[in-house]
Every structure is written in structure tokens, then in C-alpha cells.
Scaffold this active site. Structure first.
Site, PDB file in Angstrom:
ATOM      1  N   TYR A  25      28.554  39.424  44.082  1.00 24.41           N
ATOM      2  CA  TYR A  25      29.741  40.281  44.858  1.00 24.41           C
ATOM      3  C   TYR A  25      29.411  41.892  44.129  1.00 24.41           C
ATOM      4  O   TYR A  25      29.411  42.668  45.049  1.00 24.41           O
ATOM      5  CB  TYR A  25      30.895  39.662  44.140  1.00 24.41           C
ATOM      6  CG  TYR A  25      32.144  40.663  44.566  1.00 24.41           C
ATOM      7  CD1 TYR A  25      32.945  40.740  45.791  1.00 24.41           C
ATOM      8  CD2 TYR A  25      32.690  41.394  43.389  1.00 24.41           C
ATOM      9  CE1 TYR A  25      33.945  41.611  46.020  1.00 24.41           C
ATOM     10  CE2 TYR A  25      33.826  42.031  43.896  1.00 24.41           C
ATOM     11  CZ  TYR A  25      34.471  42.406  45.159  1.00 24.41           C
ATOM     12  OH  TYR A  25      35.520  42.935  45.267  1.00 24.41           O
ATOM     13  N   GLY A  51      38.051  37.652  46.266  1.00 29.11           N
ATOM     14  CA  GLY A  51      38.843  36.765  45.429  1.00 29.11           C
ATOM     15  C   GLY A  51      38.840  36.986  44.109  1.00 29.11           C
ATOM     16  O   GLY A  51      38.007  37.789  43.646  1.00 29.11           O
TER      17      GLY A  51
HETATM   18  P1  NAD Z   1      41.517  40.910  50.637  1.00 27.76           P
HETATM   19  O1  NAD Z   1      40.800  39.861  50.639  1.00 27.76           O
HETATM   20  O2  NAD Z   1      42.941  40.532  50.471  1.00 27.76           O
HETATM   21  O3  NAD Z   1      41.359  41.634  51.903  1.00 27.76           O
HETATM   22  C1  NAD Z   1      39.966  41.650  52.494  1.00 27.76           C
HETATM   23  C2  NAD Z   1      40.387  41.369  53.960  1.00 27.76           C
HETATM   24  O4  NAD Z   1      38.964  41.563  54.742  1.00 27.76           O
HETATM   25  C3  NAD Z   1      40.723  39.974  54.165  1.00 27.76           C
HETATM   26  O5  NAD Z   1      41.963  39.978  55.076  1.00 27.76           O
HETATM   27  C4  NAD Z   1      39.820  39.510  55.238  1.00 27.76           C
HETATM   28  O6  NAD Z   1      40.338  38.360  56.424  1.00 27.76           O
HETATM   29  C5  NAD Z   1      38.883  40.657  55.819  1.00 27.76           C
HETATM   30  N1  NAD Z   1      37.800  40.256  56.323  1.00 27.76           N
HETATM   31  C6  NAD Z   1      36.724  39.712  55.751  1.00 27.76           C
HETATM   32  N2  NAD Z   1      35.579  39.608  56.404  1.00 27.76           N
HETATM   33  C7  NAD Z   1      35.988  40.234  57.438  1.00 27.76           C
HETATM   34  C8  NAD Z   1      35.126  40.351  58.784  1.00 27.76           C
HETATM   35  N3  NAD Z   1      33.973  39.740  59.023  1.00 27.76           N
HETATM   36  N4  NAD Z   1      35.946  40.816  59.992  1.00 27.76           N
HETATM   37  C9  NAD Z   1      37.217  41.145  59.812  1.00 27.76           C
HETATM   38  N5  NAD Z   1      37.768  41.063  58.530  1.00 27.76           N
HETATM   39  C10 NAD Z   1      37.209  40.501  57.501  1.00 27.76           C
HETATM   40  O7  NAD Z   1      41.119  41.659  49.404  1.00 27.76           O
HETATM   41  P2  NAD Z   1      41.888  43.017  48.852  1.00 27.76           P
HETATM   42  O8  NAD Z   1      42.107  42.669  47.500  1.00 27.76           O
HETATM   43  O9  NAD Z   1      42.736  43.660  49.768  1.00 27.76           O
HETATM   44  O10 NAD Z   1      40.529  44.014  48.696  1.00 27.76           O
HETATM   45  C11 NAD Z   1      40.073  45.041  49.652  1.00 27.76           C
HETATM   46  C12 NAD Z   1      38.848  45.638  49.216  1.00 27.76           C
HETATM   47  O11 NAD Z   1      38.776  46.410  47.893  1.00 27.76           O
HETATM   48  C13 NAD Z   1      37.752  44.668  49.159  1.00 27.76           C
HETATM   49  O12 NAD Z   1      36.551  45.294  49.952  1.00 27.76           O
HETATM   50  C14 NAD Z   1      37.547  44.427  47.905  1.00 27.76           C
HETATM   51  O13 NAD Z   1      36.187  44.176  47.533  1.00 27.76           O
HETATM   52  C15 NAD Z   1      37.922  45.748  47.199  1.00 27.76           C
HETATM   53  N6  NAD Z   1      38.255  45.505  45.687  1.00 27.76           N
HETATM   54  C16 NAD Z   1      39.587  45.050  45.453  1.00 27.76           C
HETATM   55  C17 NAD Z   1      39.857  44.739  44.290  1.00 27.76           C
HETATM   56  C18 NAD Z   1      41.530  44.045  43.884  1.00 27.76           C
HETATM   57  O14 NAD Z   1      41.399  44.048  42.633  1.00 27.76           O
HETATM   58  N7  NAD Z   1      41.840  43.695  44.887  1.00 27.76           N
HETATM   59  C19 NAD Z   1      39.101  45.279  43.177  1.00 27.76           C
HETATM   60  C20 NAD Z   1      37.768  46.004  43.413  1.00 27.76           C
HETATM   61  C21 NAD Z   1      37.521  45.969  44.957  1.00 27.76           C
END
Ligand code: NAD
Length: 349
Positions: free
Chosen positions: A172, A93
Site C-alpha cells: 500500500y 483499510g
Molecule cells: P475509503 O475506503 O473510505 O474511500 C475510498 C473510496 O474509493 C471507497 O469508497 C471505494 O469504494 C472507492 N474506490 C475504490 N476503488 C474504486 C474504483 N475502482 N472505482 C471507483 N471508486 C473506487 O478510504 P478513505 O479513508 O476515505 O481514504 C481516502 C484516500 O485517502 C485513500 O486514497 C487513502 O489511501 C488516503 N488515505 C487515507 C487515510 C485515512 O486515515 N483514512 C490515511 C492516509 C491516506
């Protein structure tokens, strides 16, 4: 045909990656707790299950080919490892979710369990099959960089080699750091092919824009769109002088695919170097509609004072660099959020 498993395929980056892999000709299984919120999944097969459950992980990493799908049991000898796995599943988030401290235990337990389950189940499956070809991508984050290098909003240091001595400002970030080391350990001890990227604020259409998990670009677009209902006032957390860079989703997907296809393992930054203050980000969004809102600075979770991607390593290793300006990416995102909000209003009438 190449095969890919996308964990977190119902989320923002995962659902975009599924589309890209399908366009590139892959057979794709997506797994998530939920289906994508804003469009139908393009995965060949989508499994709605909890990846913290080790038995679920054991089953989802096995590909049944044309003989069957996830839900039909197939004799073990016919099950194969995927060619590629993309691990995006995490409790994720914006600052309002990850920097308050209220969700720390869930964030750490959920994400660490998924990463532990994935690596160890894949290791066991590799041993059974006497193969080790599955490449695993792990999405780490710029939040793992030490706080002490990000105190000056105009001169943060986020080069890859500045990661240690470690001092992330959130749990995180600590979990991301732990999991990076976990992936590197499985590579070191079991020779598993891995790739690690540290994403810097990815944004674009089909990302969460309300509800508490939204990130700054989407939140600001929503606030500007809804400003008439708030007396043309926009609330900004802190003094708005904290800095960040933001990378458009298509560029993130392209860089990630290039990393997977290269021999370079990472960890490597995937981000934009166009650093702006939050006040400047608000200027950019306001300019789309030529609005000039009254800014109310309020207390809120902030994260580090300054952060920017350093792309020296990715330019050197992959020849990749971002191309889209922040204005261009924000315009596309703004238009998409405005469309979502107008659909909501229309459906309520
Ligand atoms: P997001 O929250 O849209 O997607 C993550 C997904 O993981 C969600 O749909 C959630 O339902 C799923 N999930 C969580 N726990 C789960 C479980 N126990 N079993 C199955 N599914 C599960 O986040 P995002 O923005 O798409 O990020 C994707 C990845 O990239 C994450 O690991 C995040 O930490 C990393 N990341 C994202 C950003 C960004 O700016 N969006 C920046 C740095 C790192």
C-alpha cells in the site's frame, strides 16, 4: 460557480469533502463504486462506476455544465474540464486489510490504475481543450515513509524529506510512493497543477467501524461499546505499545482545502503531532464510559512500531496546524459509533 470532481466520493474522506465543497459553493460530481454508507451524498451528481475502466475515467472528467449530466451525451465542444479534482479513490483499510499481505495485488493494481487513468485522460483532455487549469489533489499516505525511521515507538521520523531512500513496510505504501512520483512527473512534463498530501490516520464520524477495513480509533470504540458481550475484555493486536497520531476528519478537510488554494504543491504531511500508544488510545476510549476492561494482547498485523506526523512544513507553508485534542475527536467518534450500533440493535428487534 467553481466545479469539482471528487473521486472516491462514496468513501469516508471523499464524502466529507463533497459536503465541504458544496458548503463552499462548488458544483460537485462524485464518483465511486458505491454510494456513501452512512448519509445521503450532497454531490450535485453522483456516478456509480469503476474508475479502473479508462473509458469511465475519460467521461467523468468532462463537465457538461447546465447542458446535461454524465448520463446524457453532449457534443464534445460543450464539455469542459473541472476546476478542481480530488482523488481519494483507493483500496483502503486499517492494518487488518493493508498489512496482512492478502490484498496486495488488488491494492496496487486498483489504485495505480485509477491514478494512471486520471492523469493521462486529463492530460489528453487538456490538450484537446488547449487549457491546463484543472488542479488535481492526490491523497497519499504516511505509509510511504521508510520502515527504518519508524522502529523506535517514541522517536519516529516522518519529516517529508525523510522519504528517501525509500523503504515502506507495505505494498500500500509503495503504491502511494509510486503514485506521488507519477503526479510529480505529470506536473514536470505536462505542467499539470497538482497538490499532494500525506495523510496520517484520519478518523471521525461516518468512517467504517466494522467488517475488516476499520482503523484503530473506530475499532477500539466499537470494541469498548460491545465489551459487555465479550466479558469486559478487549483484544489488542501486539503489545499495545506501538505509537500513532490521529487527525480528526474536519481538520483534514480544512488542511486539504488550504493546500488546494495555496501555491504549494507538496508532498506535505497532514496529520496530528499528538502521538499516543495504542494502550493510551484504549485508555482514552475507556474513560468516556469510565470502563476498565481486561486487555488481552493477541497476534495481529501491526505496521510500523512508531509513527507521528511532523507538521513543520505545513505550518511554514500554509500556516495550518491541528487544533482539536485526540480526546475531543474520539468523544465525537465514539458517540457516533454508539448511535450506529444502537440503530442496528433497534432494527434487529
Ligand atoms: P475509503 O475506503 O473510505 O474511500 C475510498 C473510496 O474509493 C471507497 O469508497 C471505494 O469504494 C472507492 N474506490 C475504490 N476503488 C474504486 C474504483 N475502482 N472505482 C471507483 N471508486 C473506487 O478510504 P478513505 O479513508 O476515505 O481514504 C481516502 C484516500 O485517502 C485513500 O486514497 C487513502 O489511501 C488516503 N488515505 C487515507 C487515510 C485515512 O486515515 N483514512 C490515511 C492516509 C491516506
Amino acid at each position: 460557480m467553481k466545479t469539482a470532481l471528487v473521486l472516491g466520493a462514496g468513501g469516508f474522506i471523499g464524502s466529507h469533502m463533497v459536503k465541504r465543497l458544496r458548503a463552499d459553493g462548488y458544483w460537485v460530481r462524485g464518483v465511486d463504486l458505491k454510494y456513501p454508507e452512512f448519509s445521503e451524498t450532497e454531490a450535485n451528481e453522483f456516478v456509480c462506476m469503476d474508475l479502473t475502466d479508462r473509458e469511465v475515467m475519460r467521461r467523468v472528467i468532462r463537465y457538461g455544465g447546465e447542458r446535461g449530466n454524465f448520463y446524457r451525451s453532449i457534443v464534445d465542444k460543450f464539455l469542459e474540464p473541472f476546476d478542481e479534482i480530488y482523488q481519494f479513490a483507493a483500496d483502503m483499510g486499517g492494518a487488518g486489510f493493508i498489512f496482512t499481505g492478502d490484498n496486495d495485488a488488488d491494492i496496487m493494481r486498483n489504485s495505480a490504475s485509477i491514478n494512471l487513468n486520471l492523469l493521462d485522460e486529463q492530460r489528453k483532455f487538456n490538450e484537446d481543450k488547449e487549457t491546463n487549469h484543472t488542479k488535481i489533489f492526490y491523497s497519499s499516505s504516511a505509509c510511504m515513509y521508510p520502515e527504518h525511521n519508524q522502529l523506535d515507538p517514541y522517536n519516529p521520523d516522518c519529516s517529508e524529506d525523510s522519504a528517501y531512500p525509500a523503504n515502506p513496510d507495505s505494498e500500500y505504501g509503495w503504491e502511494k510512493l509510486f503514485s506521488e512520483r507519477l503526479y510529480l512527473s505529470y506536473h514536470r512534463n505536462y505542467d499539470m497543477p497538482i497538490r499532494i498530501a500525506r495523510y496520517h490516520n484520519i478518523f471521525g464520524p461516518e468512517s467504517t467501524y466494522e467488517g475488516g477495513r476499520e482503523k484503530a480509533p473506530a475499532a477500539i470504540c466499537r470494541k469498548v461499546i460491545n465489551s459487555e458481550t465479550c466479558n469486559d475484555t478487549i483484544e489488542i493486536w501486539g503489545d499495545g505499545q506501538q505509537t500513532r497520531s490521529f487527525l480528526y476528519i474536519d481538520e483534514c478537510i480544512e488542511a486539504t482545502r488550504r493546500l488546494m488554494e495555496s501555491d504549494f504543491m507538496g508532498p506535505v504531511n497532514i496529520g496530528s503531532e499528538e502521538m499516543v500508544s495504542i494502550n493510551k488510545l484504549v485508555d482514552i476510549v475507556e474513560a468516556i464510559e469510565e470502563k476498565d476492561l481486561y486487555r488481552q494482547y493477541i497476534e495481529g498485523p501491526l505496521g510500523v512500531r512508531g509513527r507521528n506526523s511532523n507538521n513543520d512544513l505545513i505550518r511554514e507553508k500554509l500556516g495550518w496546524d491541528y487544533e482539536m485534542t485526540l480526546e475531543e475527536g474520539i468523544k465525537k467518534t465514539y458517540d457516533w459509533i454508539r448511535w450506529q450500533i444502537s440503530k442496528q440493535i433497534y432494527s434487529e428487534v
